[in-house]
Scaffold this active site. Structure first.
Site, PDB file in Angstrom:
ATOM      1  CG  HIS B 297      -2.152   0.756   1.057  1.00  0.00           C
ATOM      2  ND1 HIS B 297      -2.174   2.075   0.660  1.00  0.00           N
ATOM      3  CD2 HIS B 297      -3.454   0.403   1.201  1.00  0.00           C
ATOM      4  CE1 HIS B 297      -3.430   2.489   0.574  1.00  0.00           C
ATOM      5  NE2 HIS B 297      -4.225   1.496   0.891  1.00  0.00           N
ATOM      6  CG  HIS B 381       1.262 -19.809 -16.863  1.00  0.00           C
ATOM      7  ND1 HIS B 381       1.378 -19.974 -18.229  1.00  0.00           N
ATOM      8  CD2 HIS B 381       1.299 -21.046 -16.326  1.00  0.00           C
ATOM      9  CE1 HIS B 381       1.481 -21.268 -18.492  1.00  0.00           C
ATOM     10  NE2 HIS B 381       1.433 -21.933 -17.356  1.00  0.00           N
ATOM     11  CG  HIS B 385      -5.703  -4.948 -13.429  1.00  0.00           C
ATOM     12  ND1 HIS B 385      -6.978  -5.333 -13.763  1.00  0.00           N
ATOM     13  CD2 HIS B 385      -5.746  -3.602 -13.316  1.00  0.00           C
ATOM     14  CE1 HIS B 385      -7.747  -4.271 -13.834  1.00  0.00           C
ATOM     15  NE2 HIS B 385      -7.029  -3.208 -13.565  1.00  0.00           N
TER      16      HIS B 385
END
Lengths: 444, 490
Positions: B297, B381, B385
């Protein structure tokens, strides 16, 4: 406008992408019709249990399936290097809007006039940037007390009334059965089948002359304040009209209802206008698909204007008028139409005339088009179909359409668009009022 | 390839084999030495040594109990593996399709008083990497869109229930078996919540542990995974149903500010439903096993906090404002995340190299290029996003990935657009549909979200996975991969 409230507007796209970027050229017959557009309204009665939302959803889903077969309709207009219109297949889709109307479809049909009817089929003329302009527009209007109207407006550049009706029919077939019986095809007009043997056949320049006079003629006077009268000729009335058109039945084959009605209106409208020197000019417009070897699946313009020779026809004789119309119809042959197409192709570079109506009364033959056989859903029953070929300039337009199912094979619906005062006089005309008294579906 | 770089390649390979295998082979010589030493000592001496310990029967028994007791405590306190049993992605019906040309026309008609903004949207769309078959909800397809709350709930109904129905059918689980329910949807949060909507629809148990996460951005799917994993430790032997979606309907931006027009162009309908469990019997049929979850964050930094911000524009229209520094901040967040995840997943060879490079830069010469660990050695893999073309490009260059590695992300962006938190699952579905997933393969799912967050989840494939006839790619996988031009001319 309290009568019709517009709810929403969106765009229907095809469910699959079609060949993007493909260019379709328009034929010479298409390009002449640039300044015209068609508006059709299909009325349906709905059964009591029908839910409006479900029906609209079904129609919107079925149109996306159907549009896969119509890349020309979902594409957009572009100009090629020579400045001529072409259609680029880009999947942009067809504008579709929803509206609500007060009352039921039956009560609407009893008191509708031209102005009100055109509220059911939205049309916007070409935008400043035609690449973003939808050439086809569909409006779905639900009547609050029952019933549905499907309005289709389209540019005459891409389709004649026959193709517009097959478009709606294809949509109805997909909605009802899931497949189209006669898919459209988009080819250029076929070339001449056999080489010209000029020595033997006399060339038919009749059509060329007619078109020449329209294209090179003066701009017709814009008809102010037109009104449309819609009349239903039942089977019986139409037959008596045909009887009047050919009193001697052993003089040849009996006239078609179109021939008889064209003759009738030619005579009556000339009288109403107060024509003194014989009948006014008349051009009939007929489908040429069969003659040049195309079937109804051919999508585009294939209706030809045919000037009727009114010399020697007595002003009040329907039989003579009908005979003249019949002669003009016979004159429409393969040679004549191919000659016309070749002449138009050779005289390239001409811009289309502001109107194809010219100086004549136009009588359009749509009696063979199939307007009533495919409702979109089992809960819908076709009631009536109206058709307009706009704008109406010049002397006026008469469209002969098939009648709704149940009125008999010879029944016809005739839509007459004339300047307002002439329409009023036409309603009072003796022939129409007393002798035939067709059912007036829509008053001016 | 010149001989020098070939030689370098083999040197590097040799180094990697040596370092990664050293720990495996180190005990061997040690064991050999001990065995030789023991063999030298005579058996009588061994017996004397044991007798001298004076071990009584009681002592032996207690010692054995102690050993068994410690072993049991150890076994029980070890966290149980969390498995992804299966997942389902929503495929919208064809009449929700949005063609480019249609989107552009609508944009011009709606923004007719601001044609510059309409042109801007057009340029975004041309460079976006989206295809002709993405989907928008019906309410957004009107000219102009005027979505109501009912439209938003209809969309939520359609996407969420379709995905869950598909998942329940695939797994054979009954709704009453679900112990934990987590629904995440960032920008639509009605009352009762979407998770309450699911409980109501499927008549779930009254003691279900339900959670509804909103406002957490596009990386929320991975946050849900984290939450589910922790909950399953406290409530072992359970099933957790996760639903990730973004409801587009209420979030259409109706203004003309350019920085806020981007989401209209890129966001599309989508939803994914996942079933997680730590039941022992799911070990056989589960598709994946969860290895690591790493959350980063950057919200403490003001710039990062404000880079994706929902606010009103000058006309009072609400939209999501994307700052120009978005890519920079994303790169920073990525660096922090991979610094944390690196030691967990990278082989020893890469970690050593990174350490040497770090030491070298600190002590010898700060101008040395920082060594970017080769994550291709850690993962088979990658699911990045599909936030936009720029995001995928950025990650591809930062992590030095090939086109094949990012193919799933690019093709998902092309086929489905940016479906926000559910896009990772469409990408995973692509890899499975292409039959590239083998047992034992490791998958890295990484997503960014407002706040600014960068979250990663690592899975390992638990069993061989075949392409199926259902799934969002079922009818179009043969068309892919497609070439996506830099700028699509319409």
């Amino acid at each position: 406008m309290g009568e019709v409230a517009y709810i929403s507007k969106s765009t229907a796209v095809s469910s699959k992408t079609v060949q993007l970027g493909k260019l379709y050229s328009l034929s010479v017959l298409d390009r002449l019709m640039e300044n015209h557009h068609i508006r059709m309204v299909y009325y349906f009665r709905s059964s009591a249990g029908m839910v409006a939302g479900d029906l609209i959803r079904k129609l919107k889903e079925s149109i996306t399936e159907m549009l896969v077969c119509y890349p020309v309709v979902t594409g957009r207009l572009v100009r090629n290097d020579e400045g001529k219109w072409m259609v680029k297949s880009n999947d942009a889709g067809v504008r579709i809007s929803e509206a609500r109307a007060k009352g039921s479809v039956e009560s609407w049909l009893q008191k509708v006039d031209r102005e009100k009817e055109l509220l059911l089929v939205y049309w916007e003329s070409m935008l400043h940037k035609p690449y973003f302009w939808s050439t086809f527009y569909v409006q779905l209007t639900i009547f609050e007390e029952g019933g549905l109207a499907v309005g289709l407006s389209c540019s005459h550049l891409l389709s004649d009334p026959i193709s517009a009706s097959t478009f709606i029919r294809a949509w109805a077939e997909i909605a009802l059965n899931g497949n189209i019986l006669l898919p459209p095809f988009f080819h250029p007009l076929p070339p001449r089948r056999l080489p010209i043997n000029r020595a033997q056949e006399k060339p038919n320049t009749h059509f060329i002359n007619g078109y020449k006079s329209i294209i090179e003629g003066l701009n017709p006077v814009q008809a102010h304040n037109v009104k449309t009268l819609t009349l239903l000729f039942t089977d019986q009335i139409a037959q008596s009209c045909m009887g009047l058109a050919q009193p001697n039945t052993n003089m040849g084959p009996s006239p078609s209802p179109f021939q008889a009605l064209a003759g009738l209106f030619w005579v009556c409208i000339s009288r109403v206008r107060g024509e003194r020197n014989g009948l006014m000019g008349l051009s009939i417009c007929e489908d040429a698909r069969k003659l040049i070897g195309l079937d109804k699946g051919f999508f585009g313009n294939c209706m030809v204007y045919n000037k009727v020779d009114g010399a020697g026809v007595e002003p009040n004789s329907i039989s003579q008028a009908a005979t003249a119309v019949g002669e003009a119809m016979v004159r429409m042959n393969y040679e004549g139409i191919m000659g016309l197409i070749e002449w138009l192709e050779s005289s390239n570079g001409q811009s289309p005339p502001p109107s194809m109506d010219g100086d004549d009364l136009i009588c359009i033959n749509l009696e063979d088009s199939d307007l009533y056989s495919a409702p979109f859903d089992e809960c819908l029953e076709p009631l009536h179909v109206s058709c307009y070929v706009e704008p109406v300039v010049g002397r006026g337009k008469v469209l002969v359409l098939p009648s709704p199912l149940g009125e008999g094979p010879m029944g016809r619906v005739v839509m007459v668009t004339l300047p307002e005062d002439e329409v009023v006089k036409l309603c009072e005309d003796d022939l129409i009022k007393r002798i035939f008294s067709p059912i007036i579906l829509m008053r001016a | 390839m010149d001989t020098r770089s070939v030689k370098l390649k083999y040197v590097k390979l040799g180094y990697q084999y040596l370092v990664n295998s050293v720990l495996r082979f180190l005990p061997l010589p040690v064991m050999a030495v001990v065995a030789i030493h023991v063999a030298r000592v005579s058996p009588e001496k061994i017996v004397t040594v044991i007798e001298s310990l004076h071990l009584g029967r009681l002592q032996v028994t207690c010692s054995s109990f102690l050993v068994v007791f410690i072993a049991t405590i150890y076994a029980m306190s070890k966290p149980r593996s969390v498995y992804l049993v299966d997942y389902a992605c929503f495929k919208p019906p064809v009449n929700f399709r949005v063609a480019f040309a249609t989107f552009m026309e609508h944009s011009r008609l709606i923004l007719k008083d601001n044609l510059k903004s309409a042109d801007f949207q057009m340029r975004i769309l041309e460079r976006s990497g989206l295809g002709e078959e993405t989907f928008l909800p019906r309410a957004i397809q009107y000219i102009p869109p005027d979505p109501t709350m009912e439209d938003a709930l209809d969309e939520a109904d359609l996407v969420i229930f379709s995905a869950i129905d598909q998942l329940l059918e695939k797994t054979g689980i009954k709704p009453k078996d679900i112990d934990i329910l987590i629904v995440n949807c960032s920008l639509f949060s009605p009352a009762p919540s979407l998770s309450a909507m699911v409980v109501n629809r499927y008549k779930m148990r009254s003691n279900i542990k339900s959670f509804n996460l909103s406002g957490m951005g596009c990386s929320c799917s991975l946050i849900s995974i984290n939450l589910a994993k922790d909950l399953l430790q406290v409530h072992p032997n359970g099933y957790a149903l996760l639903v990730s979606t973004e409801i587009i309907t209420p979030n259409y931006y109706r203004g003309k500010e350019r920085a806020m027009l981007l989401p209209n162009c890129l966001f599309r309908m989508g939803c994914a439903a996942m079933l997680l469990s730590n039941k022992r019997r799911e070990r056989q049929r589960a598709k994946y096993r969860l290895l690591h979850v790493v959350r980063t964050h950057r919200g403490a930094d003001d710039k990062a906090y404000r880079c994706v911000f929902e606010e009103e524009d000058a006309q009072g229209k609400v939209g999501i404002c994307l700052s120009k520094d978005l890519m920079l901040i994303a790169a920073e967040a990525l660096k922090t995340n991979i610094t944390t995840i690196g030691p967990l997943v990278l082989p020893a060879s890469e970690q050593l190299l990174f350490l040497f490079s770090l030491i070298g830069r600190k002590i010898f010469n700060p101008k040395w290029k920082p060594y970017i660990p080769d994550f291709k050695q850690a993962f088979d893999h990658f699911c990045i996003h599909a936030g936009g073309r720029a995001v995928i490009d950025e990650l591809q260059s930062n992590l030095e990935l090939s086109e094949k590695h990012v193919e799933g992300s690019r093709m998902t962006l092309h086929r489905f657009g940016n479906t926000s938190s559910s896009s990772l699952w469409y990408e995973l579905s692509y890899i499975e549909a292409k039959e590239m997933m083998m047992k034992g393969d490791r998958v890295w799912q990484i997503a960014f979200g407002s706040g600014f967050k960068c979250n990663s989840v690592v899975w390992t494939c638990n069993r061989p996975i075949k392409a199926t006839t259902d799934g969002p790619w079922a009818h179009c996988i043969d068309k892919y991969p497609v070439h996506i031009p830099e700028i699509l001319k319409l």
